[in-house]
Design a protein around this motif. Structure first.
Motif, PDB file in Angstrom:
ATOM      1  N   ASP A 246       1.234  -1.191   0.072  1.00 39.15           N
ATOM      2  CA  ASP A 246       0.116  -0.229   0.000  1.00 39.15           C
ATOM      3  C   ASP A 246       1.002   1.160  -0.091  1.00 39.15           C
ATOM      4  N   ALA A 247       0.712   1.751  -1.127  1.00 38.54           N
ATOM      5  CA  ALA A 247       1.845   3.475  -1.246  1.00 38.54           C
ATOM      6  C   ALA A 247       1.543   4.194  -0.055  1.00 38.54           C
ATOM      7  N   ASP A 248       0.185   4.173   0.087  1.00 40.41           N
ATOM      8  CA  ASP A 248       0.111   5.793   1.510  1.00 40.41           C
ATOM      9  C   ASP A 248       0.363   5.467   2.211  1.00 40.41           C
ATOM     10  N   PRO A 252       8.642   5.985   1.900  1.00 42.35           N
ATOM     11  CA  PRO A 252       9.439   6.488   2.400  1.00 42.35           C
ATOM     12  C   PRO A 252       9.916   7.684   1.824  1.00 42.35           C
ATOM     13  N   SER A 253       9.289   8.209   1.173  1.00 43.04           N
ATOM     14  CA  SER A 253       9.017   9.973   0.127  1.00 43.04           C
ATOM     15  C   SER A 253       7.349  10.430   0.964  1.00 43.04           C
ATOM     16  N   LEU A 254       6.816   9.108   1.704  1.00 44.28           N
ATOM     17  CA  LEU A 254       5.229  10.302   2.374  1.00 44.28           C
ATOM     18  C   LEU A 254       5.296   9.911   4.444  1.00 44.28           C
ATOM     19  N   ASP A 255       6.213   8.836   4.735  1.00 46.46           N
ATOM     20  CA  ASP A 255       6.324   8.359   5.326  1.00 46.46           C
ATOM     21  C   ASP A 255       5.929   9.411   7.035  1.00 46.46           C
ATOM     22  N   THR A 256       5.056   9.444   7.679  1.00 46.59           N
ATOM     23  CA  THR A 256       5.292  10.884   8.960  1.00 46.59           C
ATOM     24  C   THR A 256       6.067  10.031  10.001  1.00 46.59           C
ATOM     25  N   ILE A 258       8.591   8.695   9.710  1.00 42.17           N
ATOM     26  CA  ILE A 258      10.520   8.464   9.444  1.00 42.17           C
ATOM     27  C   ILE A 258      10.577   9.857  10.155  1.00 42.17           C
ATOM     28  N   THR A 259      12.128  10.578  10.309  1.00 40.47           N
ATOM     29  CA  THR A 259      12.090  11.791  10.997  1.00 40.47           C
ATOM     30  C   THR A 259      12.388  12.444   9.384  1.00 40.47           C
ATOM     31  N   LYS A 260      12.978  11.994   8.700  1.00 40.57           N
ATOM     32  CA  LYS A 260      13.316  12.193   7.284  1.00 40.57           C
ATOM     33  C   LYS A 260      13.117  11.982   6.876  1.00 40.57           C
ATOM     34  N   GLN A 261      11.907  12.576   5.609  1.00 39.98           N
ATOM     35  CA  GLN A 261      11.557  11.136   4.415  1.00 39.98           C
ATOM     36  C   GLN A 261      12.736  11.447   3.212  1.00 39.98           C
ATOM     37  N   TYR A 262      12.739  10.573   2.489  1.00 37.55           N
ATOM     38  CA  TYR A 262      14.020   9.917   1.161  1.00 37.55           C
ATOM     39  C   TYR A 262      12.952   9.304   0.070  1.00 37.55           C
ATOM     40  N   ASP A 263      13.874  10.135  -0.958  1.00 37.51           N
ATOM     41  CA  ASP A 263      13.280   8.826  -2.397  1.00 37.51           C
ATOM     42  C   ASP A 263      14.496   8.538  -3.231  1.00 37.51           C
ATOM     43  N   LEU A 264      14.715   8.048  -4.407  1.00 42.18           N
ATOM     44  CA  LEU A 264      15.159   7.738  -5.140  1.00 42.18           C
ATOM     45  C   LEU A 264      16.646   8.756  -5.278  1.00 42.18           C
ATOM     46  N   LYS A 265      16.654   9.912  -5.398  1.00 44.32           N
ATOM     47  CA  LYS A 265      18.113  10.944  -5.331  1.00 44.32           C
ATOM     48  C   LYS A 265      18.432  10.970  -3.730  1.00 44.32           C
ATOM     49  N   THR A 266      17.362  10.687  -2.759  1.00 48.19           N
ATOM     50  CA  THR A 266      18.150  11.530  -0.660  1.00 48.19           C
ATOM     51  C   THR A 266      17.957  10.416  -0.194  1.00 48.19           C
ATOM     52  N   SER A 385      10.850  -3.574   2.711  1.00 46.51           N
ATOM     53  CA  SER A 385      12.680  -3.141   2.891  1.00 46.51           C
ATOM     54  C   SER A 385      12.745  -2.644   0.800  1.00 46.51           C
ATOM     55  N   MET A 386      12.654  -3.240   0.548  1.00 45.51           N
ATOM     56  CA  MET A 386      12.810  -3.136  -0.767  1.00 45.51           C
ATOM     57  C   MET A 386      12.362  -1.773  -1.625  1.00 45.51           C
ATOM     58  N   LYS A 387      11.116  -1.424  -0.993  1.00 44.93           N
ATOM     59  CA  LYS A 387      10.711   0.856  -1.358  1.00 44.93           C
ATOM     60  C   LYS A 387      11.304   1.006  -0.527  1.00 44.93           C
ATOM     61  N   TYR A 388      12.316   0.709   0.886  1.00 42.32           N
ATOM     62  CA  TYR A 388      12.810   1.797   1.465  1.00 42.32           C
ATOM     63  C   TYR A 388      14.377   2.024   1.465  1.00 42.32           C
ATOM     64  N   GLY A 389      14.969   1.030   0.255  1.00 44.26           N
ATOM     65  CA  GLY A 389      15.817   1.023  -0.080  1.00 44.26           C
ATOM     66  C   GLY A 389      17.481   0.005   0.752  1.00 44.26           C
ATOM     67  N   THR A 390      16.373  -1.225   1.560  1.00 48.14           N
ATOM     68  CA  THR A 390      16.939  -2.556   2.811  1.00 48.14           C
ATOM     69  C   THR A 390      17.068  -3.304   1.963  1.00 48.14           C
ATOM     70  N   VAL A 391      18.495  -3.594   1.771  1.00 48.41           N
ATOM     71  CA  VAL A 391      18.402  -4.776   0.833  1.00 48.41           C
ATOM     72  C   VAL A 391      18.047  -6.438   2.177  1.00 48.41           C
ATOM     73  N   PRO A 392      17.062  -7.121   0.999  1.00 47.66           N
ATOM     74  CA  PRO A 392      16.051  -8.132   1.831  1.00 47.66           C
ATOM     75  C   PRO A 392      17.597  -9.607   1.875  1.00 47.66           C
ATOM     76  N   VAL A 393      17.392 -10.381   2.975  1.00 47.89           N
ATOM     77  CA  VAL A 393      18.022 -11.316   2.898  1.00 47.89           C
ATOM     78  C   VAL A 393      17.388 -12.769   3.286  1.00 47.89           C
ATOM     79  N   VAL A 394      17.036 -13.069   2.678  1.00 46.78           N
ATOM     80  CA  VAL A 394      15.725 -14.272   3.029  1.00 46.78           C
ATOM     81  C   VAL A 394      15.814 -15.650   2.510  1.00 46.78           C
TER      82      VAL A 394
END
Ligand code: ADP
Length: 471
Positions: A246-248, A252-256, A258-266, A385-394
């Motif tokens: 659920d993208a809503d 990570p660019s909208l998530d309230t 977390i302190t500092k939202q981020y996207d692909l560039k940041t 985790s993938m959406k948040y740029g965290t590598v899955p070890v599965v």
């Protein structure tokens, strides 16, 4: 189409795991695509209940054998979830703080299902499809077809989605008196291996059966907690549809949370800031890779292997790796994970409990997410985790197999292993420690996985195709 989802969980009303996430999102996206999706679930004593306004939609009376009770169906007034939400209130039976775990769970969920059908059978029209989720709603397809009071619903198509086949809701035959009148010669449709098995009954009686990933459906024919032969026999009406995220809620660019939202560039700054906060809060070494585990501490998730795997990884890579664990479940696993905190201060910490906000902060601040699951029907954690740029070890199973490609394969971004053993996990942690040192490769993997489209739109279309095929 008018679609009725019947479920024990729905985020953010009440959630114990992935089932809640799915039932909170699928109807919303079905509604966005122009359909009329409704969710009906038990009225538990939740914060959500007290925070929102409700209308009484229906009042009725039903019975479990000789015990008669009143029930009320209430509807959330402002449609704030993006779909119609109905709760069934049965005084003393459903209005409790926890979703599951009571001795009278069989009575609670049978009564819930009976109330749903009593309510639906009073409608002036019929819905296009009744979509059940897991064993708590598995008796509905049988009752709609074979219980006399619901004869008017017999031609309404039913679909059951299996989010987890480990739990089947087994009940002794003494409980058969709870069901409204039916022909006793149809008892075989309720039974599996000598007892009433609501999940098996759902598989036998629903018009279509879906599982939450394609690989899980294949695996169920070999390993399904006793239902293997049934999955083999019914394979013609089964389909695997991967869950979306659920993208809503998970972006990570909208998530309230977390302190500092981020996207692909940041993402480097955003993840760095979240990691810093976590490391300060939990006394971890920010310069070393942070590996997290979030989930139920049960055998299915291979949580019992975690303490030894962490211990061995700590010895294999002394001071080179951090672990942070969030979860609750079997008490001996909770105890062992808590004990480790004494031995590895500065590189290890654990939070026993359920904490939605912390889970978001961990997906954002971690470098790697460990999921050694023995069984994983779909798995949402790895997709978050993938959406948040965290590598899955599965581990290479179920939905994990369908969503993660090993970094050793072409354009891969994750780490996969075959066995839920200490050896395989420690070896994979070693691979994580190595790739952490190669920032160019790590950042490429992060960027790549953040762009993967695991949105609901695709899966919703597959569900709609199934409903259409039943018309
Ligand atoms: P399952 O439904 O089998 O537990 P899934 O991977 O499908 O596993 O979904 C798990 C969901 O529950 C995810 O949203 C995950 O973040 C959440 N979750 C599990 N345990 C916890 C916890 N202790 N605190 C917060 N969230 C949790």
């Amino acid at each position: 189409m008018e679609i009725i989802h019947v479920s024990a969980e729905c985020y953010p009303v009440a959630k114990a795991g992935g089932l809640g996430d799915v039932v909170g999102a699928l109807p919303k996206y079905q509604t966005k695509m122009g359909h009329h999706a409704k969710v009906v679930m038990p009225m538990y004593k939740t914060k959500f209940l007290h925070k929102h306004e409700w209308l009484v939609d229906f009042k009725g009376r039903a019975n479990l054998g000789n015990w008669w009770f009143d029930f009320t169906v209430i509807k959330e007034k402002h449609n704030i979830l993006g779909f119609d939400l109905y709760l069934i209130d049965i005084n003393g039976l459903l209005d409790r703080e926890k979703i599951y775990g009571y001795d009278d769970d069989p009575q609670r969920f049978v009564a819930f299902q009976i109330c749903v059908l009593n309510w639906l059978s009073h409608w002036q029209h019929k819905p296009d499809v009744v979509h059940c989720h897991d064993y708590h709603t598995g008796l509905i397809p049988f009752m709609m077809k074979h219980c006399y009071p619901y004869a008017m619903l017999a031609d309404v198509p039913t679909v059951i989605t299996i989010h987890n086949a480990q739990y089947q809701g087994w009940m002794g035959w003494d409980k058969s008196t709870f069901l409204p009148p039916w022909d006793t010669w149809k008892g075989g449709l309720l039974e599996w291996k000598g007892v009433i098995n609501p999940l098996a009954s759902g598989i036998k009686c629903a018009w279509k059966v879906t599982t939450v990933s394609w690989s899980y459906l294949q695996e169920l024919r070999q390993s399904a907690n006793g239902l293997e032969a049934l999955f083999e026999y019914e394979k013609g009406k089964c389909a695997g549809i991967l869950n979306g995220i659920d993208a809503d809620v998970w972006d990570p660019s909208l998530d309230t949370y977390i302190t500092k939202q981020y996207d692909l560039k940041t993402f480097e700054e955003g993840k760095g800031e979240s990691k810093k906060i976590l490391c300060e809060q939990f006394n971890l070494d920010i310069s070393k890779p942070l590996i997290i585990f979030i989930g139920r501490l049960v055998g299915e998730k291979a949580a019992d292997v975690l303490p030894d795997a962490i211990l061995s990884s700590m010895y294999a890579h002394p001071g080179q790796v951090n672990f942070l664990i969030l979860g609750s479940g079997e008490s001996h696993v909770e105890w062992r994970l808590s004990q480790l905190a004494h031995s590895f201060q500065g590189n290890y910490n654990v939070v026993i409990g359920y904490n939605e906000k912390l889970s978001h902060q961990m997906y954002a601040g971690a470098d790697f997410l460990l999921m050694p699951s023995r069984v994983e029907p779909c798995g949402l954690n790895q997709m978050y985790s993938m959406k948040y740029g965290t590598v899955p070890v599965v581990r290479n199973t179920g939905g994990l197999r369908d969503t993660v490609v090993d970094m050793g394969d072409w354009q891969g971004w994750g780490i996969r292993f075959n066995h839920a053993t200490v050896g395989d996990i420690v070896y994979s942690i070693g691979r994580a420690v190595n790739v952490f040192q190669d920032k160019t490769h790590l950042n490429w993997m992060r960027q790549h996985m953040m762009q993967i489209d695991n949105s609901w739109e695709n899966s919703v279309q597959q569900y709609l195709n199934i409903y259409q095929s039943l018309k």
